[in-house]
Design a protein around this motif. Structure first.
Motif, PDB file in Angstrom:
ATOM      1  N   PRO A   1      56.688  -4.415 -22.965  1.00  0.00           N
ATOM      2  CA  PRO A   1      57.928  -5.185 -22.816  1.00  0.00           C
ATOM      3  C   PRO A   1      57.769  -6.598 -23.345  1.00  0.00           C
ATOM      4  O   PRO A   1      56.652  -7.066 -23.596  1.00  0.00           O
ATOM      5  CB  PRO A   1      58.164  -5.173 -21.305  1.00  0.00           C
ATOM      6  N   GLU A   2      58.898  -7.274 -23.506  1.00  0.00           N
ATOM      7  CA  GLU A   2      58.842  -8.624 -24.065  1.00  0.00           C
ATOM      8  C   GLU A   2      57.991  -9.530 -23.186  1.00  0.00           C
ATOM      9  O   GLU A   2      58.057  -9.500 -21.965  1.00  0.00           O
ATOM     10  CB  GLU A   2      60.243  -9.187 -24.244  1.00  0.00           C
ATOM     11  N   HIS A   3      57.159 -10.320 -23.850  1.00  0.00           N
ATOM     12  CA  HIS A   3      56.228 -11.197 -23.151  1.00  0.00           C
ATOM     13  C   HIS A   3      55.789 -12.281 -24.115  1.00  0.00           C
ATOM     14  O   HIS A   3      56.042 -12.221 -25.321  1.00  0.00           O
ATOM     15  CB  HIS A   3      55.000 -10.401 -22.672  1.00  0.00           C
ATOM     16  N   ASN A   4      55.143 -13.293 -23.579  1.00  0.00           N
ATOM     17  CA  ASN A   4      54.486 -14.279 -24.428  1.00  0.00           C
ATOM     18  C   ASN A   4      53.045 -14.441 -23.965  1.00  0.00           C
ATOM     19  O   ASN A   4      52.653 -13.940 -22.919  1.00  0.00           O
ATOM     20  CB  ASN A   4      55.233 -15.615 -24.467  1.00  0.00           C
ATOM     21  N   ASP A   5      52.237 -15.139 -24.761  1.00  0.00           N
ATOM     22  CA  ASP A   5      50.794 -15.175 -24.534  1.00  0.00           C
ATOM     23  C   ASP A   5      50.269 -16.558 -24.188  1.00  0.00           C
ATOM     24  O   ASP A   5      49.068 -16.806 -24.294  1.00  0.00           O
ATOM     25  CB  ASP A   5      50.056 -14.680 -25.783  1.00  0.00           C
ATOM     26  N   SER A   6      51.125 -17.460 -23.732  1.00  0.00           N
ATOM     27  CA  SER A   6      50.723 -18.860 -23.595  1.00  0.00           C
ATOM     28  C   SER A   6      50.112 -19.222 -22.255  1.00  0.00           C
ATOM     29  O   SER A   6      50.017 -20.388 -21.926  1.00  0.00           O
ATOM     30  CB  SER A   6      51.930 -19.775 -23.852  1.00  0.00           C
ATOM     31  N   TYR A   7      49.702 -18.269 -21.475  1.00  0.00           N
ATOM     32  CA  TYR A   7      49.229 -18.594 -20.136  1.00  0.00           C
ATOM     33  C   TYR A   7      47.748 -18.921 -20.085  1.00  0.00           C
ATOM     34  O   TYR A   7      47.218 -19.238 -19.030  1.00  0.00           O
ATOM     35  CB  TYR A   7      49.515 -17.437 -19.178  1.00  0.00           C
ATOM     36  N   TYR A   8      47.027 -18.872 -21.174  1.00  0.00           N
ATOM     37  CA  TYR A   8      45.578 -19.045 -21.122  1.00  0.00           C
ATOM     38  C   TYR A   8      45.141 -20.476 -20.808  1.00  0.00           C
ATOM     39  O   TYR A   8      44.203 -20.687 -20.041  1.00  0.00           O
ATOM     40  CB  TYR A   8      44.945 -18.630 -22.454  1.00  0.00           C
ATOM     41  N   THR A   9      45.764 -21.450 -21.446  1.00  0.00           N
ATOM     42  CA  THR A   9      45.282 -22.824 -21.328  1.00  0.00           C
ATOM     43  C   THR A   9      46.394 -23.773 -20.931  1.00  0.00           C
ATOM     44  O   THR A   9      47.581 -23.467 -21.038  1.00  0.00           O
ATOM     45  CB  THR A   9      44.700 -23.326 -22.670  1.00  0.00           C
ATOM     46  N   SER A  10      45.974 -24.935 -20.481  1.00  0.00           N
ATOM     47  CA  SER A  10      46.904 -26.032 -20.209  1.00  0.00           C
ATOM     48  C   SER A  10      46.429 -27.252 -20.998  1.00  0.00           C
ATOM     49  O   SER A  10      45.318 -27.722 -20.792  1.00  0.00           O
ATOM     50  CB  SER A  10      46.921 -26.356 -18.717  1.00  0.00           C
ATOM     51  N   PRO A  11      47.283 -27.756 -21.920  1.00  0.00           N
ATOM     52  CA  PRO A  11      48.596 -27.254 -22.331  1.00  0.00           C
ATOM     53  C   PRO A  11      48.468 -25.922 -23.079  1.00  0.00           C
ATOM     54  O   PRO A  11      47.369 -25.556 -23.503  1.00  0.00           O
ATOM     55  CB  PRO A  11      49.118 -28.354 -23.246  1.00  0.00           C
ATOM     56  N   PRO A  12      49.580 -25.186 -23.262  1.00  0.00           N
ATOM     57  CA  PRO A  12      49.517 -23.904 -23.955  1.00  0.00           C
ATOM     58  C   PRO A  12      49.022 -24.053 -25.395  1.00  0.00           C
ATOM     59  O   PRO A  12      49.531 -24.887 -26.146  1.00  0.00           O
ATOM     60  CB  PRO A  12      50.968 -23.419 -23.937  1.00  0.00           C
ATOM     61  N   THR A  13      48.020 -23.259 -25.774  1.00  0.00           N
ATOM     62  CA  THR A  13      47.483 -23.331 -27.137  1.00  0.00           C
ATOM     63  C   THR A  13      47.253 -21.959 -27.748  1.00  0.00           C
ATOM     64  O   THR A  13      46.642 -21.857 -28.819  1.00  0.00           O
ATOM     65  CB  THR A  13      46.146 -24.102 -27.160  1.00  0.00           C
ATOM     66  N   ALA A  14      47.720 -20.886 -27.110  1.00  0.00           N
ATOM     67  CA  ALA A  14      47.408 -19.537 -27.593  1.00  0.00           C
ATOM     68  C   ALA A  14      48.099 -19.247 -28.924  1.00  0.00           C
ATOM     69  O   ALA A  14      49.253 -19.614 -29.147  1.00  0.00           O
ATOM     70  CB  ALA A  14      47.826 -18.498 -26.560  1.00  0.00           C
ATOM     71  N   LEU A  15      47.371 -18.586 -29.804  1.00  0.00           N
ATOM     72  CA  LEU A  15      47.902 -18.128 -31.081  1.00  0.00           C
ATOM     73  C   LEU A  15      47.362 -16.729 -31.313  1.00  0.00           C
ATOM     74  O   LEU A  15      46.150 -16.512 -31.306  1.00  0.00           O
ATOM     75  CB  LEU A  15      47.468 -19.060 -32.216  1.00  0.00           C
ATOM     76  N   GLY A  16      48.259 -15.765 -31.474  1.00  0.00           N
ATOM     77  CA  GLY A  16      47.848 -14.383 -31.658  1.00  0.00           C
ATOM     78  C   GLY A  16      47.649 -14.054 -33.132  1.00  0.00           C
ATOM     79  O   GLY A  16      48.444 -14.456 -33.982  1.00  0.00           O
ATOM     80  N   PHE A  17      46.579 -13.318 -33.429  1.00  0.00           N
ATOM     81  CA  PHE A  17      46.299 -12.803 -34.764  1.00  0.00           C
ATOM     82  C   PHE A  17      46.394 -11.282 -34.677  1.00  0.00           C
ATOM     83  O   PHE A  17      45.576 -10.642 -34.024  1.00  0.00           O
ATOM     84  CB  PHE A  17      44.905 -13.225 -35.227  1.00  0.00           C
ATOM     85  N   TRP A  18      47.385 -10.698 -35.331  1.00  0.00           N
ATOM     86  CA  TRP A  18      47.693  -9.266 -35.207  1.00  0.00           C
ATOM     87  C   TRP A  18      47.636  -8.657 -36.596  1.00  0.00           C
ATOM     88  O   TRP A  18      48.392  -9.049 -37.488  1.00  0.00           O
ATOM     89  CB  TRP A  18      49.080  -9.114 -34.588  1.00  0.00           C
ATOM     90  N   ILE A  19      46.725  -7.707 -36.795  1.00  0.00           N
ATOM     91  CA  ILE A  19      46.492  -7.130 -38.119  1.00  0.00           C
ATOM     92  C   ILE A  19      46.842  -5.647 -38.100  1.00  0.00           C
ATOM     93  O   ILE A  19      46.270  -4.873 -37.323  1.00  0.00           O
ATOM     94  CB  ILE A  19      45.027  -7.316 -38.559  1.00  0.00           C
ATOM     95  N   ALA A  20      47.762  -5.258 -38.944  1.00  0.00           N
ATOM     96  CA  ALA A  20      48.153  -3.851 -39.047  1.00  0.00           C
ATOM     97  C   ALA A  20      47.064  -3.076 -39.779  1.00  0.00           C
ATOM     98  O   ALA A  20      46.685  -3.424 -40.894  1.00  0.00           O
ATOM     99  CB  ALA A  20      49.481  -3.725 -39.794  1.00  0.00           C
ATOM    100  N   LEU A  21      46.560  -2.027 -39.145  1.00  0.00           N
ATOM    101  CA  LEU A  21      45.589  -1.144 -39.793  1.00  0.00           C
ATOM    102  C   LEU A  21      46.265   0.090 -40.378  1.00  0.00           C
ATOM    103  O   LEU A  21      45.657   0.814 -41.167  1.00  0.00           O
ATOM    104  CB  LEU A  21      44.506  -0.727 -38.798  1.00  0.00           C
ATOM    105  N   GLU A  22      47.499   0.332 -39.967  1.00  0.00           N
ATOM    106  CA  GLU A  22      48.338   1.379 -40.526  1.00  0.00           C
ATOM    107  C   GLU A  22      49.748   0.831 -40.669  1.00  0.00           C
ATOM    108  O   GLU A  22      50.103  -0.153 -40.033  1.00  0.00           O
ATOM    109  CB  GLU A  22      48.356   2.615 -39.609  1.00  0.00           C
ATOM    110  N   LYS A  23      50.535   1.461 -41.505  1.00  0.00           N
ATOM    111  CA  LYS A  23      51.912   1.012 -41.681  1.00  0.00           C
ATOM    112  C   LYS A  23      52.664   1.109 -40.361  1.00  0.00           C
ATOM    113  O   LYS A  23      52.560   2.100 -39.638  1.00  0.00           O
ATOM    114  CB  LYS A  23      52.622   1.849 -42.744  1.00  0.00           C
TER     115      LYS A  23
END
Length: 301
Positions: A164-186
């Motif tokens: 479901p819809e979510h975000n990933d900014s809960y790791y640090t204060s202040p928020p600094t998360a950046l996701g790297f998502w690599i498609a291995l298949e189409k």
């Protein structure tokens, strides 16, 4: 800042798309076509399949992964996976008697969470990849970035669960998360491609985060337009505050993807001690960029 002044890998247009006050602040994600070549993508895909073949279901606790508020992952197998390579099953892959409903290779939801540290193939792409370092420098998003959890997410045919819809900014204060998502298949709308809500990092507050709960286990702590489908080797950068999701895989095809998160390190950001994933003395978070006489960062600052 540790970033260089000139661009190394990204174009000025790509950086502007991510950083500029209008378009980038509205979207805050960036697709980089062909970031990995065919040989690099094939290496990750082949290694992912090898890991599935090596998976021993006989001594596995049948830990499933779900993002549901009511049925979250909370056993030690999950909580202690930050410095290991472990397997997590799809919810529909295990029947009421504890038996797999399909072959083990088609039962795994994801493998995580220290692939980037412990597996040479994934480490090469994540920590030993000059293109990855150049992207980190070009974006100027972090002062001293480190990598934390990494995963191969499989989206198995017919049972690949929706996220479901979510975000990933809960790791640090202040928020600094950046996701790297690599498609291995189409990725397509049928096999669970990513979707984003543009501008949500500006309009949607972070209302919950996934943490370790008092007394053991995990839980959600509550706080006071589909995009072009990625091809093999494409990298999608996801700002930690952008709402994103993926649908259930209803097709007959898998949808393998490799993803990891990058955050800033002390003194630029504080890593919360309640986060479910915690570094260990034996495996602190690894720096993405080189620093004199240091290769890793302890987040206890």
């Amino acid at each position: 800042m540790v970033m260089s002044k000139g661009l190394e890998y990204l174009t000025r247009g790509q950086v502007d798309q991510y950083q500029a006050k209008l378009l980038a602040c509205y979207r805050r994600y960036l697709r980089i076509p062909g970031f990995l070549g065919n040989d690099e993508t094939d290496a990750l895909l082949t290694r992912s399949k090898q890991l599935l073949d090596e998976f021993n279901i006989d001594d596995h606790p049948l830990t499933k992964f779900t993002t549901s508020d009511k049925n979250h992952v909370g056993d030690d197998y999950f909580l202690n996976s930050g410095d290991k390579i472990r397997y997590f099953l799809e919810e529909d892959a295990v029947d009421s008697s504890g038996k797999l409903t399909r072959d083990k290779q088609r039962a795994v939801n994801k493998i995580g969470h220290a692939l980037h540290e412990l597996d040479p193939v994934f480490r090469k792409v994540t920590l030993e990849n000059e293109k990855m370092k150049s992207v980190a420098r070009d974006l100027r998003f972090h002062n001293d970035p480190v990598a934390l959890q990494s995963m191969v997410i499989f989206k198995q045919p017919q049972i690949g669960g929706a996220v479901p819809e979510h975000n990933d900014s809960y790791y640090t204060s202040p928020p600094t998360a950046l996701g790297f998502w690599i498609a291995l298949e189409k990725c397509t709308h049928l096999n669970g491609a990513l979707s984003f809500l543009p501008g949500s990092h500006l309009t949607t507050p972070i209302t919950k985060r996934f943490v370790r709960t008092t007394g053991g286990g995990t839980g959600f702590e509550h706080l006071d337009v589909p995009e072009p489908t990625p091809e093999r080797g494409d990298l999608v950068l996801i700002h930690g505050s952008v709402l994103h999701k993926s649908e259930r895989n209803t097709s007959a095809r898998t949808r393998y993807a490799y993803t990891f998160h990058m955050i800033d390190s002390p003194p630029y950001a504080t890593y919360d001690e309640k986060n479910w994933l915690q570094p260990t003395p034996a495996m602190p978070f690894s720096r993405i960029l080189d620093a004199p006489n240091k290769t890793t960062v302890s987040m206890a600052a």
